[in-house]
Design an enzyme around this catalytic site. Structure first.
Site, PDB file in Angstrom:
ATOM      1  N   ARG A   1       1.428  57.507   0.342  1.00 56.52           N
ATOM      2  CA  ARG A   1       1.776  58.030  -0.595  1.00 56.52           C
ATOM      3  C   ARG A   1       1.081  59.507   0.899  1.00 56.52           C
ATOM      4  O   ARG A   1       0.811  59.380   1.523  1.00 56.52           O
ATOM      5  CB  ARG A   1      -0.071  58.612  -1.661  1.00 56.52           C
TER       6      ARG A   1
ATOM      7  N   HIS B   1      -9.908  55.140 -11.891  1.00 55.01           N
ATOM      8  CA  HIS B   1      -8.754  54.742 -10.508  1.00 55.01           C
ATOM      9  C   HIS B   1      -9.577  52.514 -10.411  1.00 55.01           C
ATOM     10  O   HIS B   1     -10.674  52.405  -9.710  1.00 55.01           O
ATOM     11  CB  HIS B   1      -9.171  55.427  -9.330  1.00 55.01           C
TER      12      HIS B   1
ATOM     13  N   ARG C   1     -16.904  52.945   1.560  1.00 58.70           N
ATOM     14  CA  ARG C   1     -16.314  51.958   2.761  1.00 58.70           C
ATOM     15  C   ARG C   1     -17.366  52.911   3.941  1.00 58.70           C
ATOM     16  O   ARG C   1     -16.730  54.070   4.101  1.00 58.70           O
ATOM     17  CB  ARG C   1     -14.907  52.131   3.357  1.00 58.70           C
TER      18      ARG C   1
ATOM     19  N   ARG D   1       2.790  45.634   1.303  1.00 58.16           N
ATOM     20  CA  ARG D   1       2.868  45.521  -0.223  1.00 58.16           C
ATOM     21  C   ARG D   1       3.178  44.231  -0.318  1.00 58.16           C
ATOM     22  O   ARG D   1       4.694  43.809  -0.456  1.00 58.16           O
ATOM     23  CB  ARG D   1       2.457  47.248  -0.508  1.00 58.16           C
TER      24      ARG D   1
ATOM     25  N   CYS E   1      -9.861  49.980   0.509  1.00 57.81           N
ATOM     26  CA  CYS E   1     -11.835  49.239   0.591  1.00 57.81           C
ATOM     27  C   CYS E   1     -12.371  47.720  -0.767  1.00 57.81           C
ATOM     28  O   CYS E   1     -13.851  47.799  -0.790  1.00 57.81           O
ATOM     29  CB  CYS E   1     -12.665  50.127  -0.089  1.00 57.81           C
ATOM     30  N   GLY E   2     -11.076  47.020  -0.825  1.00 54.98           N
ATOM     31  CA  GLY E   2     -11.437  45.730  -1.260  1.00 54.98           C
ATOM     32  C   GLY E   2     -11.712  45.889  -2.884  1.00 54.98           C
ATOM     33  O   GLY E   2     -12.409  45.096  -3.709  1.00 54.98           O
TER      34      GLY E   2
ATOM     35  N   ASN F   1       0.327  48.920   5.553  1.00 49.34           N
ATOM     36  CA  ASN F   1      -0.125  49.554   4.145  1.00 49.34           C
ATOM     37  C   ASN F   1       1.213  48.480   4.148  1.00 49.34           C
ATOM     38  O   ASN F   1       1.480  48.973   2.690  1.00 49.34           O
ATOM     39  CB  ASN F   1       0.613  51.276   3.880  1.00 49.34           C
TER      40      ASN F   1
HETATM   41  C1  SPV Z   1      -3.627  53.064  -4.555  1.00 53.12           C
HETATM   42  O1  SPV Z   1      -3.071  53.663  -2.957  1.00 53.12           O
HETATM   43  O2  SPV Z   1      -4.972  53.249  -4.283  1.00 53.12           O
HETATM   44  C2  SPV Z   1      -2.685  52.142  -4.531  1.00 53.12           C
HETATM   45  C3  SPV Z   1      -0.846  51.810  -4.061  1.00 53.12           C
HETATM   46  O3  SPV Z   1      -3.058  51.180  -5.135  1.00 53.12           O
HETATM   47  S1  SPV Z   1      -0.244  53.561  -4.591  1.00 53.12           S
HETATM   48  O4  SPV Z   1       0.588  53.056  -4.941  1.00 53.12           O
HETATM   49  O5  SPV Z   1       0.134  53.691  -3.303  1.00 53.12           O
HETATM   50  O6  SPV Z   1      -1.180  54.729  -5.545  1.00 53.12           O
HETATM   51 MN    MN Z   2      -4.799  53.125  -6.395  1.00 49.75          MN
END
Ligand code: SPV
Ligand code: MN
Length: 635
Positions: A92, A256, A428, A397, A281-282, A395
């Site tokens: 992101r 979230h 964390r 996926r 973070c799990g 990162n």
């Molecule tokens: C996160 O980073 O919290 C995700 C992946 O779930 S993203 O779609 O990049 O936000």
């Molecule tokens: Mn997310």
């Protein structure tokens, strides 16, 4: 039947759409949708526009076009594909992300990525002009939450990336029929995305014109010159920011959080928990614990339905971090990822000489060559800046449908969601929070646990890694209206809820003085089962200055029952001692953070954090640096 012939976009859309696509659009009889497609077709100027419905033919069309355009490439196993994002587009991009709000709101937004709306709109409209030339635009309708439910938010995405449309098909419920049934005046979210100009590898050229601008007044998001799904897929984090704003005005919550079910086999009981963890973070690993059931791993909506705290998973799939997914730590995902016939997109992994995907922490021998996000890869490769290029991005996926998982909770699609009995906040830290602690009540859970959540930065967000940052509700990157009001909305949400869920704070990352983790990765299952027993009032607890912690005997019994494993009392004492100094520092950081970032935060909340500091300073006089489990009393 609505008549679109006098609509000023009708000639343009009839010209750019096949008769079949055009018919699919007008059959929905939705003027707002028609105008949306018309307006951005005019501005972005794609060569053609393809309208999707919910059919498997359209899903297959998207899949095939993504392969034909090279946005995805087939891997060895049937249904598996690989996608690469550009070298600097692997996470992101907060620097390019803005919440567009009225000028008078900007000063109240603190750290929340705010920009004055008119200025932001003018800037991004300029970038969008003609951006889809030479490409086809896809219009795809989906639904956040189950369709035709009290939670549903219908969404319309226009994108020139087949990979984005394909990801949306895996991650969300199809929404064309929902649009047909919902009536022309219902609100829906809109997303315009363009990957912009692409190089010979199919990656974005104009990263300097990468923008992710969400218009908080009009519930529309513009995303340009990016491909990484966290930046491009409208229904994921863009819709989340819009939903957080909407929920703030309507008095519900968008968090979230995962949604999962803890299975108590002895009692033949299922108990639903939701959990917020900052990225990496799990969160997914907790939702996917062996023996439990998953509903969702990233975003939840909460609504008060007849006095009950109900939740749905907004999504229908997982966009999960693949690093460290291996047969011993994440057996269920690992197995699913290796199953041929599942439609899975692997992004930013290595495709080896056998055309199979490989990633870091996979637990198998990995090849010495292959293709990854940097092009042809070999061990020891460095980039232009001399930085080592790992075999796969940290990162990297996978994208798959939840339905592939054998541990999916049968209630995952229930229109009224599931009843939630526990909320978990996990951060964390290596030296502060105990592995699990229950809050005394909802409000102090929000203020002392959720608001003080922090985390070290990870590769999910572009920028420096390993920096400790505050993460209120693990949601800082997505909160889209002033934080004080957001905290208040969280506190107030339970006002007319019967059986308010308990709040737990967890931390899987405590380390010893040599830097080794104090518990193994699956120990989180014990902390969860302890919380499950607490929810049903079946175990006692010791009081701490911030809540309640487990008693040794109860954890010993759980370790033995779940893992057939000993749990030494000495380890318990180390794990669960209350560490006063780091908590004083944590509350002090919270006061500083909210002072700078939440100008609208009520004084009452500051008083809670400040009085916690004073209380802990006094406790240090009495107990020393640590409070052993069972020693503390409130009086
Ligand atoms: C996160 O980073 O919290 C995700 C992946 O779930 S993203 O779609 O990049 O936000
Ligand atoms: Mn997310």
């Amino acid at each position: 039947m609505a008549n679109f012939e006098n609509n000023r976009f009708a000639p343009l859309l009839r010209d750019k759409m096949s008769p079949k696509s055009y018919r699919k659009l007008i059959e929905l009889e939705n003027q707002r949708l028609f105008n949306f497609v018309g307006e951005y077709t005019e501005l972005c100027d794609p060569d053609s526009v393809y309208m999707c419905d919910d059919s498997s033919e359209d899903a297959e069309y998207i899949r095939q076009e993504s392969l034909r355009a090279g946005e995805e490439k087939p891997l060895a196993k049937e249904g598996h594909t690989i996608h690469f994002d550009g070298y600097d587009d692997q996470g992101r991009a907060p620097g390019a992300t803005k919440n567009l709000v009225a000028a008078e709101l900007v000063p109240l937004m603190g750290a929340l990525l705010a920009k004055e709306r008119q200025e932001g709109l003018a800037e991004v409209m300029q970038i969008l002009k003609g951006i889809m030339k030479g490409k086809q635009a896809i219009v795809k309708l989906s639904c956040e939450g189950p369709t035709r439910s009290p939670f549903s938010i219908p969404c319309a995405q226009m994108t020139d990336s087949f990979y984005v449309a394909h990801s949306e098909d895996l991650l969300y419920r199809r929404g064309y029929e929902h649009f047909r049934l919902m009536g022309p005046r219902e609100r829906f979210f809109r997303f315009v995305h363009s990957a912009g100009r692409l190089d010979e590898n199919g990656n974005c050229v104009d990263l300097d014109k990468r923008r992710i601008y969400q218009d908080m007044d009009d519930y529309i998001v513009f995303s340009t010159n990016n491909q990484y799904a966290g930046n491009s897929v409208g229904l994921k984090k863009h819709a989340m920011r819009l939903a957080i704003k909407l929920s703030g005005t309507e008095g519900w919550l968008c968090e979230h959080m995962f949604v999962m079910s803890v299975q108590n086999e002895k009692m033949e009981r299922t108990t639903r928990f939701c959990g917020a963890f900052p990225s990496a973070c799990g969160k997914t690993a907790t939702a996917m614990l062996p023996g439990e059931k998953i509903i969702g791993d990233d975003i939840a909506y909460f609504r008060n339905l007849n006095g009950e705290f109900r939740a749905v998973n907004v999504e229908n799939g997982i966009f999960g971090i693949i690093k460290d997914v291996n047969a011993s730590d994440d057996p269920l995902i690992f197995k699913t990822l290796a199953t041929p016939g599942h439609e899975i997109i692997f992004s930013n992994v290595l495709s080896g000489p056998d055309n199979e995907p490989y990633w870091q922490g996979m637990g198998v021998d990995t090849p010495e060559s292959g293709r990854n996000y940097s092009g042809q890869w070999f061990p020891g490769k460095t980039d232009d800046q001399g930085k080592p290029v790992p075999l796969a991005h940290s990162n990297a996926r996978y994208t798959l449908r939840l339905g592939y998982l054998e541990n999916i909770d049968p209630a995952h699609n229930d229109k009224n969601g599931v009843l939630v009995q526990g909320i978990i906040y996990g951060g964390r830290d290596s030296d502060t929070s105990v592995p699990v602690e229950e809050s005394t009540d909802w409000k102090s859970g929000i203020l002392l646990k959720a608001c003080t959540l922090e985390s070290e930065t990870t590769s999910a967000v572009i920028g420096q890694e390993g920096v400790l940052v505050p993460q209120p509700m693990a949601n800082l990157d997505f909160i889209s209206y002033p934080i004080g009001a957001y905290i208040t909305n969280n506190i107030r949400f339970v006002e007319s809820i019967r059986n308010v869920p308990r709040i737990y704070a967890v931390n899987y990352f405590l380390r010893d003085s040599k830097g080794n983790f104090l518990t193994h990765k699956l120990a989180k299952k014990v902390w969860l089962h302890w919380a499950e027993l607490r929810v049903h009032d079946e175990v006692g607890a010791y009081r701490t200055p911030l809540g309640f912690i487990p008693k040794y005997q109860d954890l010993k019994a759980l370790f033995s029952q779940i893992f057939d494993e000993d749990f030494p009392e000495e380890l318990y004492r180390e794990l669960f001692k209350f560490r006063i100094d780091p908590w004083i520092a944590k509350f002090s950081r919270a006061v500083r953070f909210y002072t700078h970032t939440a100008p609208d935060c009520p004084k009452e909340y500051f008083d809670v954090w400040k009085s916690s500091v004073h209380k802990l300073v006094a406790l240090k006089e009495r107990y020393g640096r640590y409070i052993e489990p069972g020693v503390y009393s409130e009086t």
